[in-house]
Scaffold this motif. Structure first.
Motif, PDB file in Angstrom:
ATOM      1  N   GLU A   1       3.983   5.716  -5.486  1.00  0.00           N
ATOM      2  CA  GLU A   1       3.987   5.756  -6.951  1.00  0.00           C
ATOM      3  C   GLU A   1       2.999   6.796  -7.464  1.00  0.00           C
ATOM      4  OE1 GLU A   1       3.094   1.722  -7.981  1.00  0.00           O
ATOM      5  OE2 GLU A   1       5.128   1.040  -7.530  1.00  0.00           O
ATOM      6  N   ARG A   2       1.932   7.028  -6.702  1.00  0.00           N
ATOM      7  CA  ARG A   2       0.931   8.029  -7.103  1.00  0.00           C
ATOM      8  C   ARG A   2       1.275   9.421  -6.568  1.00  0.00           C
ATOM      9  NH1 ARG A   2      -3.424   4.233  -4.968  1.00  0.00           N
ATOM     10  NH2 ARG A   2      -3.508   2.647  -6.586  1.00  0.00           N
ATOM     11  N   GLY A   3       2.454   9.543  -5.932  1.00  0.00           N
ATOM     12  CA  GLY A   3       2.889  10.845  -5.446  1.00  0.00           C
ATOM     13  C   GLY A   3       2.332  11.216  -4.081  1.00  0.00           C
ATOM     14  N   VAL A   4       1.749  10.244  -3.372  1.00  0.00           N
ATOM     15  CA  VAL A   4       1.218  10.520  -2.029  1.00  0.00           C
ATOM     16  C   VAL A   4       2.305  10.144  -1.024  1.00  0.00           C
ATOM     17  CG1 VAL A   4      -0.612  10.002  -0.362  1.00  0.00           C
ATOM     18  CG2 VAL A   4      -1.120   9.978  -2.816  1.00  0.00           C
ATOM     19  N   ARG A   5       2.826  11.152  -0.307  1.00  0.00           N
ATOM     20  CA  ARG A   5       3.943  10.900   0.613  1.00  0.00           C
ATOM     21  C   ARG A   5       3.726  11.596   1.942  1.00  0.00           C
ATOM     22  NH1 ARG A   5       6.459  10.625  -4.333  1.00  0.00           N
ATOM     23  NH2 ARG A   5       7.786   8.787  -4.553  1.00  0.00           N
TER      24      ARG A   5
ATOM     25  N   ALA B   1       0.835  -1.206   0.000  1.00  0.00           N
ATOM     26  CA  ALA B   1       0.000   0.000   0.000  1.00  0.00           C
ATOM     27  C   ALA B   1       0.874   1.262   0.000  1.00  0.00           C
ATOM     28  CB  ALA B   1      -0.935   0.000   1.209  1.00  0.00           C
ATOM     29  N   SER B   2       1.912   1.272   0.832  1.00  0.00           N
ATOM     30  CA  SER B   2       2.813   2.433   0.893  1.00  0.00           C
ATOM     31  C   SER B   2       3.489   2.667  -0.451  1.00  0.00           C
ATOM     32  CB  SER B   2       3.888   2.223   1.960  1.00  0.00           C
ATOM     33  OG  SER B   2       3.300   2.107   3.227  1.00  0.00           O
ATOM     34  N   ARG B   3       3.936   1.575  -1.091  1.00  0.00           N
ATOM     35  CA  ARG B   3       4.607   1.688  -2.383  1.00  0.00           C
ATOM     36  C   ARG B   3       3.643   2.237  -3.435  1.00  0.00           C
ATOM     37  NH1 ARG B   3       6.145  -3.594  -3.733  1.00  0.00           N
ATOM     38  NH2 ARG B   3       7.616  -3.471  -2.032  1.00  0.00           N
ATOM     39  N   ARG B   4       2.419   1.722  -3.464  1.00  0.00           N
ATOM     40  CA  ARG B   4       1.436   2.188  -4.459  1.00  0.00           C
ATOM     41  C   ARG B   4       1.103   3.659  -4.253  1.00  0.00           C
ATOM     42  NH1 ARG B   4      -2.562  -2.913  -5.602  1.00  0.00           N
ATOM     43  NH2 ARG B   4      -0.883  -4.220  -6.350  1.00  0.00           N
TER      44      ARG B   4
END
Length: 153
Positions: free
Chosen positions: A120-124, A114-117
């Motif tokens: 990847e979508r720019g949510v940090r 989930a963290s990786r996905r």
């Protein structure tokens, strides 16, 4: 999925601080994020923690036929302290939402995925922490739904 097993499922990612919740469509095809609940770590001895009460309310509200809880099995396939914590939580949840069944499923990588996905979508950063529990619940429920479908094909 057979006709008898149709219905909304809730997926739950139990953390120390938060509980991520996802839901499926009634046909068991797609899991979507629902809500993140704050863990109630200070209930009285006989009180139902507010997060469990909120989960019970979600079961009623969404007419869920089953709740799927992610069980963190370590990479060696054993149950560590985190798994014991989730087993205790699932036990309480079972009491609170009976007769709706609670099913445990292996979720050893859901939060990582989930963290990786999200990244990847720019949510940090803070934004990611706010939704990663829901995203992990989606991963747990989606992989469980797909496993059920494979079993019945």
């Amino acid at each position: 999925m057979s006709e008898s097993s149709r219905g909304v499922r809730l997926g739950v990612d139990v953390g120390q601080v938060r509980v991520g919740v996802a839901r499926s469509d009634p046909h068991g095809i797609l899991a979507t994020p629902l809500v993140t609940l704050a863990r109630d770590l200070t209930p009285g001895p006989d009180a139902v923690p507010s997060d469990l009460a909120q989960l019970a309310q979600l079961v009623v509200e969404h007419e869920a036929v089953e709740v799927v809880v992610g069980l963190p099995v370590n990479l060696a396939g054993r149950h560590g302290p985190a798994a014991q914590h989730v087993l205790a939580y699932a036990g309480r949840l079972t009491e609170v939402i009976a007769p709706v069944p609670v099913t445990l499923t292996d979720e050893r990588m859901s939060t990582v995925v989930a963290s990786r996905r999200l990244a990847e979508r720019g949510v940090r950063g803070k934004r990611q922490r706010a939704v990663v529990d829901q995203a992990a619940a989606v991963e747990i429920l989606q992989s469980w739904l797909e496993a059920q479908r494979r079993r019945t094909e």
